[in-house]
Design a protein around this motif. Structure first.
Motif, PDB file in Angstrom:
ATOM      1  N   LEU A 145       0.829  -1.195   0.000  1.00 41.43           N
ATOM      2  CA  LEU A 145       0.000   0.000   0.000  1.00 41.43           C
ATOM      3  C   LEU A 145       0.869   1.252   0.000  1.00 41.43           C
ATOM      4  O   LEU A 145       0.620   2.191  -0.761  1.00 41.43           O
ATOM      5  CB  LEU A 145      -0.914   0.004   1.227  1.00 41.43           C
ATOM      6  CG  LEU A 145      -1.863   1.195   1.384  1.00 41.43           C
ATOM      7  CD1 LEU A 145      -2.821   1.266   0.204  1.00 41.43           C
ATOM      8  CD2 LEU A 145      -2.632   1.094   2.690  1.00 41.43           C
ATOM      9  N   GLY A 146       1.912   1.230   0.836  1.00 38.01           N
ATOM     10  CA  GLY A 146       2.825   2.373   0.868  1.00 38.01           C
ATOM     11  C   GLY A 146       3.525   2.566  -0.469  1.00 38.01           C
ATOM     12  O   GLY A 146       3.644   3.695  -0.958  1.00 38.01           O
ATOM     13  N   GLY A 147       3.970   1.443  -1.065  1.00 32.00           N
ATOM     14  CA  GLY A 147       4.638   1.530  -2.363  1.00 32.00           C
ATOM     15  C   GLY A 147       3.724   2.032  -3.459  1.00 32.00           C
ATOM     16  O   GLY A 147       4.116   2.867  -4.284  1.00 32.00           O
ATOM     17  N   ALA A 148       2.487   1.530  -3.462  1.00 36.22           N
ATOM     18  CA  ALA A 148       1.525   1.931  -4.488  1.00 36.22           C
ATOM     19  C   ALA A 148       1.181   3.417  -4.374  1.00 36.22           C
ATOM     20  O   ALA A 148       1.109   4.134  -5.381  1.00 36.22           O
ATOM     21  CB  ALA A 148       0.255   1.091  -4.375  1.00 36.22           C
ATOM     22  N   LEU A 149       0.963   3.875  -3.148  1.00 35.49           N
ATOM     23  CA  LEU A 149       0.623   5.288  -2.948  1.00 35.49           C
ATOM     24  C   LEU A 149       1.815   6.184  -3.245  1.00 35.49           C
ATOM     25  O   LEU A 149       1.657   7.294  -3.774  1.00 35.49           O
ATOM     26  CB  LEU A 149       0.135   5.507  -1.519  1.00 35.49           C
ATOM     27  CG  LEU A 149      -1.201   4.836  -1.179  1.00 35.49           C
ATOM     28  CD1 LEU A 149      -1.561   5.069   0.277  1.00 35.49           C
ATOM     29  CD2 LEU A 149      -2.314   5.344  -2.095  1.00 35.49           C
ATOM     30  N   PHE A 150       3.020   5.708  -2.910  1.00 32.40           N
ATOM     31  CA  PHE A 150       4.225   6.485  -3.226  1.00 32.40           C
ATOM     32  C   PHE A 150       4.373   6.633  -4.738  1.00 32.40           C
ATOM     33  O   PHE A 150       4.625   7.737  -5.248  1.00 32.40           O
ATOM     34  CB  PHE A 150       5.461   5.803  -2.637  1.00 32.40           C
ATOM     35  CG  PHE A 150       6.758   6.457  -3.026  1.00 32.40           C
ATOM     36  CD1 PHE A 150       7.161   7.638  -2.417  1.00 32.40           C
ATOM     37  CD2 PHE A 150       7.557   5.899  -4.012  1.00 32.40           C
ATOM     38  CE1 PHE A 150       8.352   8.251  -2.785  1.00 32.40           C
ATOM     39  CE2 PHE A 150       8.750   6.505  -4.381  1.00 32.40           C
ATOM     40  CZ  PHE A 150       9.161   7.681  -3.762  1.00 32.40           C
ATOM     41  N   VAL A 151       4.212   5.519  -5.450  1.00 27.47           N
ATOM     42  CA  VAL A 151       4.308   5.549  -6.913  1.00 27.47           C
ATOM     43  C   VAL A 151       3.233   6.459  -7.505  1.00 27.47           C
ATOM     44  O   VAL A 151       3.495   7.263  -8.405  1.00 27.47           O
ATOM     45  CB  VAL A 151       4.173   4.117  -7.488  1.00 27.47           C
ATOM     46  CG1 VAL A 151       3.873   4.155  -8.985  1.00 27.47           C
ATOM     47  CG2 VAL A 151       5.456   3.336  -7.231  1.00 27.47           C
ATOM     48  N   SER A 152       2.021   6.341  -6.978  1.00 25.78           N
ATOM     49  CA  SER A 152       0.926   7.169  -7.469  1.00 25.78           C
ATOM     50  C   SER A 152       1.228   8.649  -7.254  1.00 25.78           C
ATOM     51  O   SER A 152       0.967   9.491  -8.118  1.00 25.78           O
ATOM     52  CB  SER A 152      -0.378   6.786  -6.760  1.00 25.78           C
ATOM     53  OG  SER A 152      -1.464   7.519  -7.274  1.00 25.78           O
ATOM     54  N   GLY A 153       1.782   8.964  -6.078  1.00 24.38           N
ATOM     55  CA  GLY A 153       2.134  10.351  -5.782  1.00 24.38           C
ATOM     56  C   GLY A 153       3.224  10.881  -6.694  1.00 24.38           C
ATOM     57  O   GLY A 153       3.159  12.027  -7.167  1.00 24.38           O
ATOM     58  N   VAL A 154       4.233  10.044  -6.962  1.00 19.27           N
ATOM     59  CA  VAL A 154       5.325  10.453  -7.855  1.00 19.27           C
ATOM     60  C   VAL A 154       4.790  10.723  -9.254  1.00 19.27           C
ATOM     61  O   VAL A 154       5.118  11.737  -9.887  1.00 19.27           O
ATOM     62  CB  VAL A 154       6.423   9.363  -7.894  1.00 19.27           C
ATOM     63  CG1 VAL A 154       7.436   9.666  -8.989  1.00 19.27           C
ATOM     64  CG2 VAL A 154       7.125   9.267  -6.546  1.00 19.27           C
TER      65      VAL A 154
END
Length: 412
Positions: free
Chosen positions: A20-29
């Motif tokens: 979840l953290g990785g997905a949201l980080f990628v989405s934010g980037v």
């Protein structure tokens, strides 16, 4: 490897938090790298991929395949793999043709065409994870998924640093899919029981047809489920302005992460729930009721936190370009308890009901969602489409409860 349910719940929670953290980080980037309209187009491509992926779900998933196997695991694994691979190619052809013949943005077409390559990898190789998850042997699978997500994050960062073409974002998903699929195969070969094997000599087209017949109802059930979950996004993308689409997709992407988090947390419970043949229905209902109270309590707390921190969450993840998203997130923040309860109800239906009942529930739910979306689009009220998940979950809970009552009555 440990097969303790509590251990695997902990492993899945840790994995899902990282994912979840990785997905949201990628989405934010990506949200910061692209303009708001471009981000909306990218997210819509991911929605189309999820929709197309339902075609590859022929012959079930982690919680359905065990019921089909009935002890004949070896034969099911090879034939289910071939069947899903075949339907993956069918999904690839149908989906690619569809996006190029419908009137959508050119970027969406290119993104989608690249992403569709994953259709011939994701569901076929997931068969191997089905087997291990049915044994609550999730640790190696979790490790594979964390590695593949980390690889996707690395590629996205690499693309942004080098200011590469936006279409490379789709390549990251393809690479992640390949690594995950091969990882599942490796885990299966290493951690399977000695009497379980993957042998092409067991390919039986008659048996494969039987699998398709049994699993077809689940496939169509999932298709209507995805329709209920994605219909609002399709209409928003088609009719709303670019800035609103980008903000709307940012919130729905966050909702998808929450929904997937709820699903993964429940996976071990649901699989062990279905495999336990000794339980009496009334005892299952009591166990489900107790678990529901715990999950709902936690979910309500999560929703309250989400509501009051929505401004900060949107700013931290997506940046200050997505101001509309904060208000949309407030409107939908209390969906978490509905998601959780809906998943738990589904576990009981999967264990004791026929697949056609699951299909009927999702058809009815899709009709309710369709009517709601049609009305809001008709009056050009796209903001209210954010409430679509409430329509989906409430109608699903009502009709699932009716089936559960019937299940309880059959025991008498």
């Amino acid at each position: 490897m440990k097969t303790n349910v509590k251990f695997n719940v902990f492993v899945l929670m840790a994995e899902r938090i990282l994912q979840l953290g990785g997905a949201l980080f990628v989405s934010g980037v990506i949200a910061r790298y692209l303009s708001v309209p471009e981000f909306g187009q990218w997210q819509f491509s991911l929605q189309i991929l999820a929709y197309a992926g339902t075609i590859g779900l022929i012959c079930g998933a982690e919680i359905v395949l065990p019921k089909i196997a009935k002890g004949n695991v070896n034969k099911v694994i090879i034939n289910a793999f071939i069947l899903r691979l075949l339907f993956g190619f069918i999904a690839l052809i149908i989906s690619t043709a569809t996006v190029y013949f419908i009137n959508i943005n050119y970027n969406v077409k290119i993104f989608s065409a690249i992403l569709f390559v994953t259709l011939i990898i994701n569901e076929p190789f997931a068969i191997f994870s089905c087997y291990l998850q049915s044994k609550t042997n999730n640790f190696p699978l979790s490790l594979v998924r964390v590695i593949s997500v980390s690889l996707r994050v690395g590629i996205i960062i690499f693309v942004c640093i080098l200011n590469l073409n936006m279409y490379f974002f789709a390549v990251a998903w393809v690479v992640e899919s390949i690594v995950t699929g091969l990882g599942y195969l490796f885990c299966f070969m290493k951690f399977k029981d000695e009497n379980v094997f993957f042998n092409i000599k067991l390919i039986d087209f008659s048996f494969m047809k039987s699998l398709a017949t049994q699993g077809g109802l689940f496939l169509f059930g999932q298709f209507f489920l995805m329709t209920a979950l994605r219909l609002d996004r399709i209409f928003v993308t088609k009719y709303a302005n670019g800035d609103f689409v980008g903000n709307y997709m940012a919130v729905t992407q966050l909702l998808d992460s929450i929904f997937q988090f709820a699903i993964i947390i429940n996976t071990v419970f649901i699989t062990s729930f279905i495999y336990n043949k000794a339980k009496i229905k009334s005892n299952d209902l009591k166990e489900l009721f107790k678990l529901s109270l715990i999950y709902i309590f936690i979910s309500v707390i999560g929703s309250i936190v989400l509501y009051y921190l929505s401004d900060y969450i949107i700013y931290i993840i997506y940046g200050d370009k997505y101001k509309i998203s904060a208000n949309l997130l407030k409107d939908i923040s209390f969906i978490i308890p509905f998601y959780t309860l809906n998943i738990l109800f589904s576990s009981l239906i999967f264990k004791y009901s026929k697949y056609f009942q699951y299909l009927i529930v999702n058809i009815i739910v899709s009709i309710f969602v369709g009517c709601y979306v049609y009305f809001q689009v008709g009056v050009n009220n796209y903001t209210y489409l954010i409430f679509t998940p409430y329509v989906y979950t409430i109608s699903s809970l009502v009709f699932s409860f009716i089936i559960i009552v019937r299940i309880k009555g059959e025991e008498k």
